[in-house]
Design a protein around this motif. Structure first.
Motif, PDB file in Angstrom:
ATOM      1  N   GLN A   1       0.843  -1.191   0.000  1.00 42.76           N
ATOM      2  CA  GLN A   1       0.000   0.000   0.000  1.00 42.76           C
ATOM      3  C   GLN A   1       0.876   1.239   0.000  1.00 42.76           C
ATOM      4  O   GLN A   1       2.059   1.157   0.304  1.00 42.76           O
ATOM      5  CB  GLN A   1      -0.931   0.031   1.209  1.00 42.76           C
TER       6      GLN A   1
ATOM      7  N   LYS B   1      -1.128   8.231   1.500  1.00 35.11           N
ATOM      8  CA  LYS B   1      -1.282   9.562   0.936  1.00 35.11           C
ATOM      9  C   LYS B   1      -2.538  10.192   1.503  1.00 35.11           C
ATOM     10  O   LYS B   1      -3.443   9.510   1.964  1.00 35.11           O
ATOM     11  CB  LYS B   1      -1.341   9.524  -0.584  1.00 35.11           C
ATOM     12  N   ARG B   2      -2.564  11.500   1.474  1.00 37.20           N
ATOM     13  CA  ARG B   2      -3.733  12.225   1.977  1.00 37.20           C
ATOM     14  C   ARG B   2      -4.708  12.467   0.830  1.00 37.20           C
ATOM     15  O   ARG B   2      -4.327  12.936  -0.231  1.00 37.20           O
ATOM     16  CB  ARG B   2      -3.314  13.546   2.580  1.00 37.20           C
ATOM     17  N   ILE B   3      -5.954  12.125   1.085  1.00 38.03           N
ATOM     18  CA  ILE B   3      -7.031  12.390   0.135  1.00 38.03           C
ATOM     19  C   ILE B   3      -8.068  13.194   0.900  1.00 38.03           C
ATOM     20  O   ILE B   3      -8.570  12.741   1.924  1.00 38.03           O
ATOM     21  CB  ILE B   3      -7.640  11.089  -0.406  1.00 38.03           C
ATOM     22  N   ALA B   4      -8.382  14.372   0.420  1.00 37.98           N
ATOM     23  CA  ALA B   4      -9.279  15.286   1.130  1.00 37.98           C
ATOM     24  C   ALA B   4     -10.589  14.597   1.516  1.00 37.98           C
ATOM     25  O   ALA B   4     -11.280  14.025   0.676  1.00 37.98           O
ATOM     26  CB  ALA B   4      -9.565  16.509   0.274  1.00 37.98           C
TER      27      ALA B   4
ATOM     28  N   THR C   1     -11.199  11.850   3.225  1.00 39.04           N
ATOM     29  CA  THR C   1     -11.315  10.397   3.330  1.00 39.04           C
ATOM     30  C   THR C   1     -10.396   9.775   4.365  1.00 39.04           C
ATOM     31  O   THR C   1     -10.438   8.590   4.569  1.00 39.04           O
ATOM     32  CB  THR C   1     -11.025   9.720   1.973  1.00 39.04           C
TER      33      THR C   1
ATOM     34  N   THR D   1      -5.047   7.269   4.726  1.00 41.65           N
ATOM     35  CA  THR D   1      -4.478   6.192   3.922  1.00 41.65           C
ATOM     36  C   THR D   1      -5.363   5.827   2.743  1.00 41.65           C
ATOM     37  O   THR D   1      -6.571   5.988   2.772  1.00 41.65           O
ATOM     38  CB  THR D   1      -4.263   4.907   4.757  1.00 41.65           C
ATOM     39  N   ALA D   2      -4.725   5.344   1.715  1.00 45.93           N
ATOM     40  CA  ALA D   2      -5.428   4.828   0.546  1.00 45.93           C
ATOM     41  C   ALA D   2      -4.715   3.550   0.122  1.00 45.93           C
ATOM     42  O   ALA D   2      -3.553   3.598  -0.256  1.00 45.93           O
ATOM     43  CB  ALA D   2      -5.424   5.845  -0.585  1.00 45.93           C
TER      44      ALA D   2
ATOM     45  N   SER E   1      -4.454  -0.611  -5.309  1.00 46.91           N
ATOM     46  CA  SER E   1      -5.517  -1.281  -6.041  1.00 46.91           C
ATOM     47  C   SER E   1      -5.412  -2.782  -5.836  1.00 46.91           C
ATOM     48  O   SER E   1      -4.331  -3.358  -5.898  1.00 46.91           O
ATOM     49  CB  SER E   1      -5.381  -0.956  -7.528  1.00 46.91           C
TER      50      SER E   1
END
Length: 75
Positions: free
Chosen positions: A50, A53-56, A58, A61-62, A65
């Motif tokens: 994995q 990262k920062r996702i506004a 959410t 973590t992301a 895929s």
């Protein structure tokens, strides 16, 4: 790279991180997403499962895929 890592060893605990990043070629987000289970010291490799990262809106973590196989890095 070694000069920078040595200088950081004297002032910050980042020398090892600089060496690891330079020798593996992993991106910052891939390194940030590593867990202990991703490292196999006996076999000498790291598995990137994995990225972090920062996702506004959410959370921090992301996950990678699920359709893409995990990337491996021989260390």
């Amino acid at each position: 790279m070694e000069a920078l890592a040595t200088e950081l060893d004297d002032t910050h605990p980042l020398g090892l991180l600089v060496r690891f990043a330079a020798q593996t070629g992993l991106r910052a987000a891939e390194i940030a997403g590593l867990h202990i289970r991703d490292m196999n010291l006996a076999a000498g490799h790291v598995e990137v499962r994995q990225t972090l990262k920062r996702i506004a809106g959410t959370g921090p973590t992301a996950p990678r895929s699920r359709s893409a196989p995990p990337a491996t890095c021989p260390c």
